[in-house]
Enzyme design. Sequence first.
Site, PDB file in Angstrom:
ATOM      1  N   TYR A  11     -15.135 -12.332  -1.035  1.00  0.00           N
ATOM      2  CA  TYR A  11     -15.806 -11.056  -1.299  1.00  0.00           C
ATOM      3  C   TYR A  11     -17.038 -11.240  -2.185  1.00  0.00           C
ATOM      4  O   TYR A  11     -18.037 -10.540  -2.035  1.00  0.00           O
ATOM      5  CB  TYR A  11     -14.844 -10.066  -1.972  1.00  0.00           C
ATOM      6  CG  TYR A  11     -13.885  -9.406  -1.015  1.00  0.00           C
ATOM      7  CD1 TYR A  11     -14.349  -8.528  -0.037  1.00  0.00           C
ATOM      8  CD2 TYR A  11     -12.523  -9.641  -1.072  1.00  0.00           C
ATOM      9  CE1 TYR A  11     -13.471  -7.908   0.845  1.00  0.00           C
ATOM     10  CE2 TYR A  11     -11.640  -9.033  -0.191  1.00  0.00           C
ATOM     11  CZ  TYR A  11     -12.117  -8.173   0.766  1.00  0.00           C
ATOM     12  OH  TYR A  11     -11.256  -7.569   1.642  1.00  0.00           O
ATOM     13  N   ASP A  54      -6.790  -2.629  -7.619  1.00  0.00           N
ATOM     14  CA  ASP A  54      -7.545  -3.214  -6.509  1.00  0.00           C
ATOM     15  C   ASP A  54      -7.781  -4.681  -6.840  1.00  0.00           C
ATOM     16  O   ASP A  54      -7.986  -5.025  -8.012  1.00  0.00           O
ATOM     17  CB  ASP A  54      -8.879  -2.493  -6.325  1.00  0.00           C
ATOM     18  CG  ASP A  54      -9.495  -2.831  -4.978  1.00  0.00           C
ATOM     19  OD1 ASP A  54      -9.329  -2.050  -4.034  1.00  0.00           O
ATOM     20  OD2 ASP A  54     -10.079  -3.932  -4.849  1.00  0.00           O
ATOM     21  N   ARG A  84      -2.990   6.349   0.571  1.00  0.00           N
ATOM     22  CA  ARG A  84      -3.401   7.511   1.356  1.00  0.00           C
ATOM     23  C   ARG A  84      -2.318   8.121   2.232  1.00  0.00           C
ATOM     24  O   ARG A  84      -2.491   9.224   2.734  1.00  0.00           O
ATOM     25  CB  ARG A  84      -4.616   7.150   2.220  1.00  0.00           C
ATOM     26  CG  ARG A  84      -5.915   7.364   1.439  1.00  0.00           C
ATOM     27  CD  ARG A  84      -7.096   7.439   2.371  1.00  0.00           C
ATOM     28  NE  ARG A  84      -7.559   6.112   2.743  1.00  0.00           N
ATOM     29  CZ  ARG A  84      -8.287   5.859   3.825  1.00  0.00           C
ATOM     30  NH1 ARG A  84      -8.592   6.843   4.665  1.00  0.00           N
ATOM     31  NH2 ARG A  84      -8.691   4.634   4.079  1.00  0.00           N
ATOM     32  N   ARG A 104       0.816  -1.237   0.000  1.00  0.00           N
ATOM     33  CA  ARG A 104       0.000   0.000   0.000  1.00  0.00           C
ATOM     34  C   ARG A 104       0.841   1.276   0.000  1.00  0.00           C
ATOM     35  O   ARG A 104       0.400   2.318   0.479  1.00  0.00           O
ATOM     36  CB  ARG A 104      -0.980   0.045   1.185  1.00  0.00           C
ATOM     37  CG  ARG A 104      -2.076  -0.984   1.062  1.00  0.00           C
ATOM     38  CD  ARG A 104      -3.400  -0.472   1.616  1.00  0.00           C
ATOM     39  NE  ARG A 104      -4.356  -1.579   1.587  1.00  0.00           N
ATOM     40  CZ  ARG A 104      -4.920  -2.124   2.662  1.00  0.00           C
ATOM     41  NH1 ARG A 104      -4.655  -1.657   3.854  1.00  0.00           N
ATOM     42  NH2 ARG A 104      -5.765  -3.135   2.553  1.00  0.00           N
ATOM     43  N   ARG A 154      -6.749  11.678  -5.465  1.00  0.00           N
ATOM     44  CA  ARG A 154      -7.996  11.055  -4.992  1.00  0.00           C
ATOM     45  C   ARG A 154      -9.083  12.106  -4.802  1.00  0.00           C
ATOM     46  O   ARG A 154     -10.264  11.853  -5.094  1.00  0.00           O
ATOM     47  CB  ARG A 154      -7.686  10.323  -3.679  1.00  0.00           C
ATOM     48  CG  ARG A 154      -8.860   9.616  -3.019  1.00  0.00           C
ATOM     49  CD  ARG A 154      -9.342   8.432  -3.828  1.00  0.00           C
ATOM     50  NE  ARG A 154     -10.552   7.886  -3.226  1.00  0.00           N
ATOM     51  CZ  ARG A 154     -11.746   8.458  -3.283  1.00  0.00           C
ATOM     52  NH1 ARG A 154     -11.902   9.593  -3.931  1.00  0.00           N
ATOM     53  NH2 ARG A 154     -12.800   7.906  -2.710  1.00  0.00           N
TER      54      ARG A 154
END
Lengths: 342, 342
Positions: free
Chosen positions: B154, B76, B30, B26, B39
């Site tokens: 998922y 993703d 962020r 990651r 973003r």
Amino acid sequence: MSYKNEILLDVFKKKATERPPIWVMRQAGRILPGYRQVRASVSGFKELVTSPDLIAEVTVEPLEILGVDAAILFSDILVIPECMGLDYEIIPKKGPAFEKVISSPGDIDDLISGREAVDRLGYVFESITKTKARINGSNPLIGFSGAPWTLFAYMIEGGGSKTFSKARRFLYEHPEASHRLLDMISETIIVYLQEKIKYGVDLVQLFDSWAEMLPVEQYLEFSLPYVNKILAAITGVPKIFFPKGAWSIIPHMKDTPMDAISIDWKTPPSYVRQHLGDDIIIQGNMDPCYLYASQPRIMAKALQTMDEMGQRHIFNLGHGVYPDTDYTHVQTLINTVKTHRY
Amino acid sequence: MSYKNEILLDVFKKKATERPPIWVMRQAGRILPGYRQVRASVSGFKELVTSPDLIAEVTVEPLEILGVDAAILFSDILVIPECMGLDYEIIPKKGPAFEKVISSPGDIDDLISGREAVDRLGYVFESITKTKARINGSNPLIGFSGAPWTLFAYMIEGGGSKTFSKARRFLYEHPEASHRLLDMISETIIVYLQEKIKYGVDLVQLFDSWAEMLPVEQYLEFSLPYVNKILAAITGVPKIFFPKGAWSIIPHMKDTPMDAISIDWKTPPSYVRQHLGDDIIIQGNMDPCYLYASQPRIMAKALQTMDEMGQRHIFNLGHGVYPDTDYTHVQTLINTVKTHRY
């Protein structure tokens, strides 16, 4: 004290039993119709968990409907943070939520601990008396507590979390304050469990539900020493420890003063025996999801689990039963275990 | 293809390196100011993940700001369920949410798979071309995919879950349908990763993020065979496998065709070497929470991790970096590793 059905206590007395004893984590709960009725009749979870008559009622229901070998006193691990000064609520389908949390070392000064805190839990001890009267000598009663790290985690996070990164961050940022809080929690748990035993609980189980979040070195610093201290202070009854998911710590538990270790469905019993020896009593470890399968498959899985576990085994799930489980499937599991012979 | 900084590839070529290579799961995300700006400029996560120019921009940012040894193509894992027919959204602070899910075996008939599905992912391959142009020969580029069980979970749950009990229930209730769906997912992943390699990705990593939810026998039936099949089909580049939390499966991975295993912060490297041998390359495993600690403590922990890991090590965290981490702390970690010498 002797009971009509003592098979669970016999295992701890090293008596030969003809089959493993069985009880189910969260057996007193939403899977049962009586529980759901009681729950619907009160204002919320908190009313239930503080009402001795209702606690007695939901605690004995699994003995009657499921035929488990022991009752476990209905309660919540969060009564400890609450009596120390952090009030919580249980939000339906979401879990616990605290009104305030420990967000800095200074917040710890506002908490109380030990005898002073436990004195606020009169309703728990009253519920033991009422439950023992209802059980009327048929089965032993288990009492439980959360372990210090798990309670600490909730006190910092203010609720559940996928990563418990706030609580772990607190450990890295404030190691001394963390030890101070863990000490206060431990002191409170010791008084709490000793009092439960005084009121008649026959066994205790310590749940370290979030054990799996910590790396080895942190678990050895911030959890296991407190668990060891608590278990050493508790005498006179068998002690079960459930360090959920903490497989990498099991080799470090040789001197932990527990009588049985409870394991999740991902931990093979052979691994536990390899590290803790053949004499350890193992509780567990069927995947609670298996109770969704067809009844013949549940029976086959129960037999396979008993084969794998051998003697010195307390049958249980690897975690609490999921609330949407059909309780007739739990009955199938329990009947399978109770008709099994070694 | 050769790069100015090839230290990550050198480890796989068994060349002696003077220090471990480092990248951070990651890293493009962020924690970085450029990412947050990009973003904020788009309508949502989905716009970013489907825009090749923006993907290239956020993918190269960590090379420039953090100085990691490799870039990882921003994407993703849920692009695979989506191209198979299940659209999703990312809800800020909550995670993924699917519009429809697989709730019965019949729902699987509506999905597409393999080449037909991957043909919908043109934007991913275009982003590789653009990213390679931006990287301009300085560093290798990693491409990733979720593993079949994690994507299956998922697709059944429709989002994250504490227990993934719906997905596990599906395995117990519908084993044949589960295998059918896992086969379709695997076939799609193979085409997807092969195509990524064709477009210039230099390594691949397969994430089995929910490996830790399954008991051993289920992992051996429903996850590992598909992982093995995918890794065997992928040739020409080094392959890293991350079976998060699945410590009890590691002894069963001797024949898994991976070049490196990535481990979480709870798995000791000594345990991996005991079961998979001294030659295995291990990626990991610093606790991402450690990046909240003070800079001197981060440096000490990085050195301790390198001591524990020895050679054949790719430095990384034991999980993705937490989004509220101060990126200067990540810089401290990376500088510590890059100035270390074996």
